[in-house]
Design a protein around this motif. Sequence first.
Motif, PDB file in Angstrom:
ATOM      1  N   MET A   1       0.793  -1.226   0.000  1.00 48.50           N
ATOM      2  CA  MET A   1       0.000   0.000   0.000  1.00 48.50           C
ATOM      3  C   MET A   1       0.831   1.285   0.000  1.00 48.50           C
ATOM      4  N   VAL A   2       2.059   1.206   0.509  1.00 47.85           N
ATOM      5  CA  VAL A   2       2.882   2.414   0.572  1.00 47.85           C
ATOM      6  C   VAL A   2       3.933   2.418  -0.531  1.00 47.85           C
ATOM      7  N   LEU A   3       4.762   1.387  -0.579  1.00 49.49           N
ATOM      8  CA  LEU A   3       5.830   1.359  -1.577  1.00 49.49           C
ATOM      9  C   LEU A   3       5.272   1.208  -2.993  1.00 49.49           C
ATOM     10  N   TYR A   4       4.358   0.255  -3.185  1.00 51.03           N
ATOM     11  CA  TYR A   4       3.796   0.048  -4.524  1.00 51.03           C
ATOM     12  C   TYR A   4       2.949   1.238  -4.968  1.00 51.03           C
ATOM     13  N   GLN A   5       1.975   1.601  -4.154  1.00 50.92           N
ATOM     14  CA  GLN A   5       1.064   2.679  -4.546  1.00 50.92           C
ATOM     15  C   GLN A   5       1.766   4.034  -4.551  1.00 50.92           C
ATOM     16  N   GLY A   6       2.618   4.278  -3.543  1.00 49.66           N
ATOM     17  CA  GLY A   6       3.307   5.566  -3.479  1.00 49.66           C
ATOM     18  C   GLY A   6       4.219   5.797  -4.666  1.00 49.66           C
ATOM     19  N   LEU A   7       4.978   4.764  -5.034  1.00 46.03           N
ATOM     20  CA  LEU A   7       5.842   4.892  -6.204  1.00 46.03           C
ATOM     21  C   LEU A   7       5.024   5.038  -7.479  1.00 46.03           C
ATOM     22  N   GLY A   8       3.867   4.391  -7.510  1.00 45.34           N
ATOM     23  CA  GLY A   8       2.991   4.523  -8.680  1.00 45.34           C
ATOM     24  C   GLY A   8       2.508   5.949  -8.864  1.00 45.34           C
ATOM     25  N   TYR A   9       2.108   6.588  -7.768  1.00 49.88           N
ATOM     26  CA  TYR A   9       1.671   7.984  -7.851  1.00 49.88           C
ATOM     27  C   TYR A   9       2.821   8.902  -8.256  1.00 49.88           C
TER      28      TYR A   9
END
Length: 304
Positions: free
Chosen positions: A83-91
């Motif tokens: 939720m943080v590394l995957y989604q944050g990097l995606g944004y």
Amino acid sequence: MTQQNKTVWWALALPLLAVLIWSMNVAVTRYVVDYISPVSISFYRWFVAFLILTPFMLAKVWRERQLVLQHWKQLAVLGAFGMVLYQGLGYSAAHYTTATNMGIINAFIPVFTIFVAMFMLKDIPNRFAVVGSLLSFLGLIYVMAQGDLLSLIQSGGHLGDAMMVLAVFFYAFYSVFLKKWKLQIPLLISLYVQIFFALLYHLPFVLWLGLDAIDQQNVGSVLYAGIFPSLIAPLVWMLAVQMIGPNRTSIFMNLMPVFTAIIANIWLAEAWTVYHSIGGVIILLGILLAQKKDVPVKVAKLNV
């Protein structure tokens, strides 16, 4: 047509809906880059999901608190990677690449998962998985190079695509952790606690970088991200896994680049180019090949 067949055909619509929601979210992520920072939308996304779930889940989590406390470290790791590394990097990647490229790179999750599982679970891939993974990787490099491999070498790569590859790599770890630990926790409780940890992880970034205000230009994107890809799509996907099985369900994820490209073309006016077609086909063929299983060779016994 029997009632059982009707149920099967109806169930096939579930993973389609989930993939469509996730594909739309990639386009939303790209659309909203001019209206809200990556940290802000990432935090708001999980905050909205947390607020919606709390009235339904808080009492259940309290009743199962011993189970949650027993596995809180694993849930904390899952929240960080998924939720943080995957989604944050995606944004963050959305500021430097197209939604079409993000959708194509997202399709690489099964391939990365194979190799992460090989190192973490000692799950040795078969020959099809190895060849398919290499084929998909070549397709991914071709897309990142925009059809010009020499240009990619000279420029050192494109930041947005590289960030998205790293994000997908972290999600592969998330998938393998789920397989490794096999937590005997109700799925909604697991999701709720992971979201709680995700919000905690966001706090240092929020305190350091601040939060953008929610306004008319970004409120729709924030609500969509917090409701549809965060809550509805995972629940629909889990229901599909229960009804038609994990293997048949996972195949539908290969449609994500196609759905994303169509949405991005219609909504964001992104062009689908020749290198997208060539690279996308190579990646898709590699993924399908990687999922093929070895057929045991039967050795005939000779009667002497």
